[in-house]
Scaffold this motif. Structure first.
Motif, PDB file in Angstrom:
ATOM      1  N   TYR A  34       0.695  -1.277  -0.128  1.00  0.00           N
ATOM      2  CA  TYR A  34       0.048  -0.052  -0.103  1.00  0.00           C
ATOM      3  C   TYR A  34       0.871   1.356   0.022  1.00  0.00           C
ATOM      4  O   TYR A  34       1.912   1.291   0.431  1.00  0.00           O
ATOM      5  CB  TYR A  34      -0.902  -0.101   1.076  1.00  0.00           C
ATOM      6  CG  TYR A  34      -0.256   0.380   2.457  1.00  0.00           C
ATOM      7  CD1 TYR A  34      -0.157   1.740   2.812  1.00  0.00           C
ATOM      8  CD2 TYR A  34       0.354  -0.261   3.381  1.00  0.00           C
ATOM      9  CE1 TYR A  34       0.574   2.237   4.034  1.00  0.00           C
ATOM     10  CE2 TYR A  34       1.189  -0.179   4.298  1.00  0.00           C
ATOM     11  CZ  TYR A  34       1.301   1.065   4.701  1.00  0.00           C
ATOM     12  OH  TYR A  34       1.929   1.445   5.838  1.00  0.00           O
ATOM     13  N   THR A  35       0.075   2.374  -0.369  1.00  0.00           N
ATOM     14  CA  THR A  35       0.729   3.570  -0.115  1.00  0.00           C
ATOM     15  C   THR A  35      -0.473   4.578   0.242  1.00  0.00           C
ATOM     16  O   THR A  35      -1.345   4.510  -0.328  1.00  0.00           O
ATOM     17  CB  THR A  35       1.536   4.062  -1.454  1.00  0.00           C
ATOM     18  OG1 THR A  35       2.220   5.439  -1.275  1.00  0.00           O
ATOM     19  CG2 THR A  35       0.747   4.540  -2.689  1.00  0.00           C
ATOM     20  N   GLU A  36      -0.130   5.572   0.957  1.00  0.00           N
ATOM     21  CA  GLU A  36      -1.083   6.426   1.476  1.00  0.00           C
ATOM     22  C   GLU A  36      -0.614   7.866   1.659  1.00  0.00           C
ATOM     23  O   GLU A  36       0.622   8.026   1.770  1.00  0.00           O
ATOM     24  CB  GLU A  36      -1.887   5.837   2.476  1.00  0.00           C
ATOM     25  CG  GLU A  36      -1.015   5.109   3.409  1.00  0.00           C
ATOM     26  CD  GLU A  36      -0.431   6.429   4.596  1.00  0.00           C
ATOM     27  OE1 GLU A  36      -0.617   7.485   4.302  1.00  0.00           O
ATOM     28  OE2 GLU A  36       0.761   5.907   5.118  1.00  0.00           O
ATOM     29  N   ASN A  37      -1.445   8.743   1.601  1.00  0.00           N
ATOM     30  CA  ASN A  37      -0.833  10.104   2.159  1.00  0.00           C
ATOM     31  C   ASN A  37      -1.547  10.512   3.350  1.00  0.00           C
ATOM     32  O   ASN A  37      -1.792  11.720   3.921  1.00  0.00           O
ATOM     33  CB  ASN A  37      -1.071  11.432   1.198  1.00  0.00           C
ATOM     34  CG  ASN A  37      -2.630  11.632   0.551  1.00  0.00           C
ATOM     35  OD1 ASN A  37      -3.535  10.958   1.255  1.00  0.00           O
ATOM     36  ND2 ASN A  37      -2.738  12.482  -0.195  1.00  0.00           N
ATOM     37  N   ASP A  38      -2.245   9.562   4.227  1.00  0.00           N
ATOM     38  CA  ASP A  38      -3.062   9.835   5.364  1.00  0.00           C
ATOM     39  C   ASP A  38      -3.049   8.793   6.079  1.00  0.00           C
ATOM     40  O   ASP A  38      -3.498   7.609   5.888  1.00  0.00           O
ATOM     41  CB  ASP A  38      -4.347  10.265   5.110  1.00  0.00           C
ATOM     42  CG  ASP A  38      -5.044  10.423   6.514  1.00  0.00           C
ATOM     43  OD1 ASP A  38      -4.749  11.389   7.337  1.00  0.00           O
ATOM     44  OD2 ASP A  38      -6.032   9.756   6.645  1.00  0.00           O
ATOM     45  N   SER A  39      -1.990   8.479   7.227  1.00  0.00           N
ATOM     46  CA  SER A  39      -1.946   7.180   7.917  1.00  0.00           C
ATOM     47  C   SER A  39      -3.031   6.910   8.549  1.00  0.00           C
ATOM     48  O   SER A  39      -3.021   5.527   8.954  1.00  0.00           O
ATOM     49  CB  SER A  39      -0.586   7.377   8.778  1.00  0.00           C
ATOM     50  OG  SER A  39      -0.875   8.516   9.729  1.00  0.00           O
ATOM     51  N   ALA A  40      -3.618   7.710   9.066  1.00  0.00           N
ATOM     52  CA  ALA A  40      -5.340   7.385   9.933  1.00  0.00           C
ATOM     53  C   ALA A  40      -6.086   6.529   8.857  1.00  0.00           C
ATOM     54  O   ALA A  40      -6.775   5.502   9.310  1.00  0.00           O
ATOM     55  CB  ALA A  40      -6.001   8.639  10.243  1.00  0.00           C
ATOM     56  N   MET A  41      -6.307   7.167   7.470  1.00  0.00           N
ATOM     57  CA  MET A  41      -6.975   6.028   6.704  1.00  0.00           C
ATOM     58  C   MET A  41      -6.341   4.823   6.463  1.00  0.00           C
ATOM     59  O   MET A  41      -7.053   3.753   6.754  1.00  0.00           O
ATOM     60  CB  MET A  41      -7.157   6.733   5.239  1.00  0.00           C
ATOM     61  CG  MET A  41      -7.690   6.154   4.277  1.00  0.00           C
ATOM     62  SD  MET A  41      -7.839   7.019   2.586  1.00  0.00           S
ATOM     63  CE  MET A  41      -8.774   8.165   2.749  1.00  0.00           C
ATOM     64  N   PHE A  42      -5.245   4.610   6.769  1.00  0.00           N
ATOM     65  CA  PHE A  42      -4.515   2.870   6.584  1.00  0.00           C
ATOM     66  C   PHE A  42      -4.728   2.448   7.959  1.00  0.00           C
ATOM     67  O   PHE A  42      -5.144   1.252   7.741  1.00  0.00           O
ATOM     68  CB  PHE A  42      -2.768   3.126   5.995  1.00  0.00           C
ATOM     69  CG  PHE A  42      -2.268   1.827   6.263  1.00  0.00           C
ATOM     70  CD1 PHE A  42      -2.668   0.858   5.481  1.00  0.00           C
ATOM     71  CD2 PHE A  42      -1.588   1.463   7.330  1.00  0.00           C
ATOM     72  CE1 PHE A  42      -2.101  -0.371   5.491  1.00  0.00           C
ATOM     73  CE2 PHE A  42      -1.080   0.348   7.479  1.00  0.00           C
ATOM     74  CZ  PHE A  42      -1.340  -0.824   6.525  1.00  0.00           C
ATOM     75  N   VAL A  43      -4.613   3.101   8.859  1.00  0.00           N
ATOM     76  CA  VAL A  43      -4.789   2.195  10.426  1.00  0.00           C
ATOM     77  C   VAL A  43      -6.220   1.692  10.364  1.00  0.00           C
ATOM     78  O   VAL A  43      -6.497   0.842  10.683  1.00  0.00           O
ATOM     79  CB  VAL A  43      -4.488   3.361  11.540  1.00  0.00           C
ATOM     80  CG1 VAL A  43      -4.990   2.576  12.634  1.00  0.00           C
ATOM     81  CG2 VAL A  43      -3.090   3.658  11.421  1.00  0.00           C
TER      82      VAL A  43
END
Length: 149
Positions: A34-43
């Protein structure tokens, strides 16, 4: 989970949240990348998966399809040093002379002259093996394409 499946790659999923937040998930066999620009979304995504499936978080990716992956604040870098050594060992070229330039500027290959006969199967194996290096060594692309003709 509001993911959209990529129409061109059936194992790639994208979730777009508010304020240009994005989470991209790639499914590879039994792994998620994965990749993201918002860690809360990934958590939140990871928690929902762990509630549903038995799984482990292996942390940052270190190898992918034979590529060594190094992640830092400056970006992601891919290496193929191990693969290069395997090729050199396989074709008994560990003691070859290294060069900084993959091909001599203005070099023209032609069939003039007799030259030395080579095993065409071995030649094709060598060229095929170094074709995969183009993933991290774009400077070799022209030289490999030239000798593959």
């Amino acid at each position: 989970m509001d993911f959209q499946k990529c129409p061109y790659e059936h194992t790639l999923f994208v979730k777009i949240g508010n304020d240009a937040k994005i989470l991209i998930v790639y499914l590879y066999v039994d792994d998620l990348i994965y990749t993201e620009n918002d860690s809360a979304m990934f958590v939140e995504f990871k928690k929902s998966l762990m509630d549903e499936f038995e799984m482990f978080d292996l942390g940052n990716m270190h190898y992918f399809l034979g590529l060594k992956v190094v992640q830092s604040d400056y970006g992601i870098i891919f290496f193929q040093k191990k693969y290069v050594r395997e090729i050199l060992d396989r074709f008994k070229m560990l003691n070859c002379n290294p060069t900084n330039t993959p091909v001599e500027f203005g070099l023209k290959l032609n069939k003039v002259g007799r030259g030395t006969k080579v095993d065409s199967t071995l030649y094709k194996q060598i060229v095929g093996s170094i074709m995969y290096l183009k993933a991290t060594r774009l400077d070799t692309m022209y030289a490999v394409s030239l000798v593959s003709r």
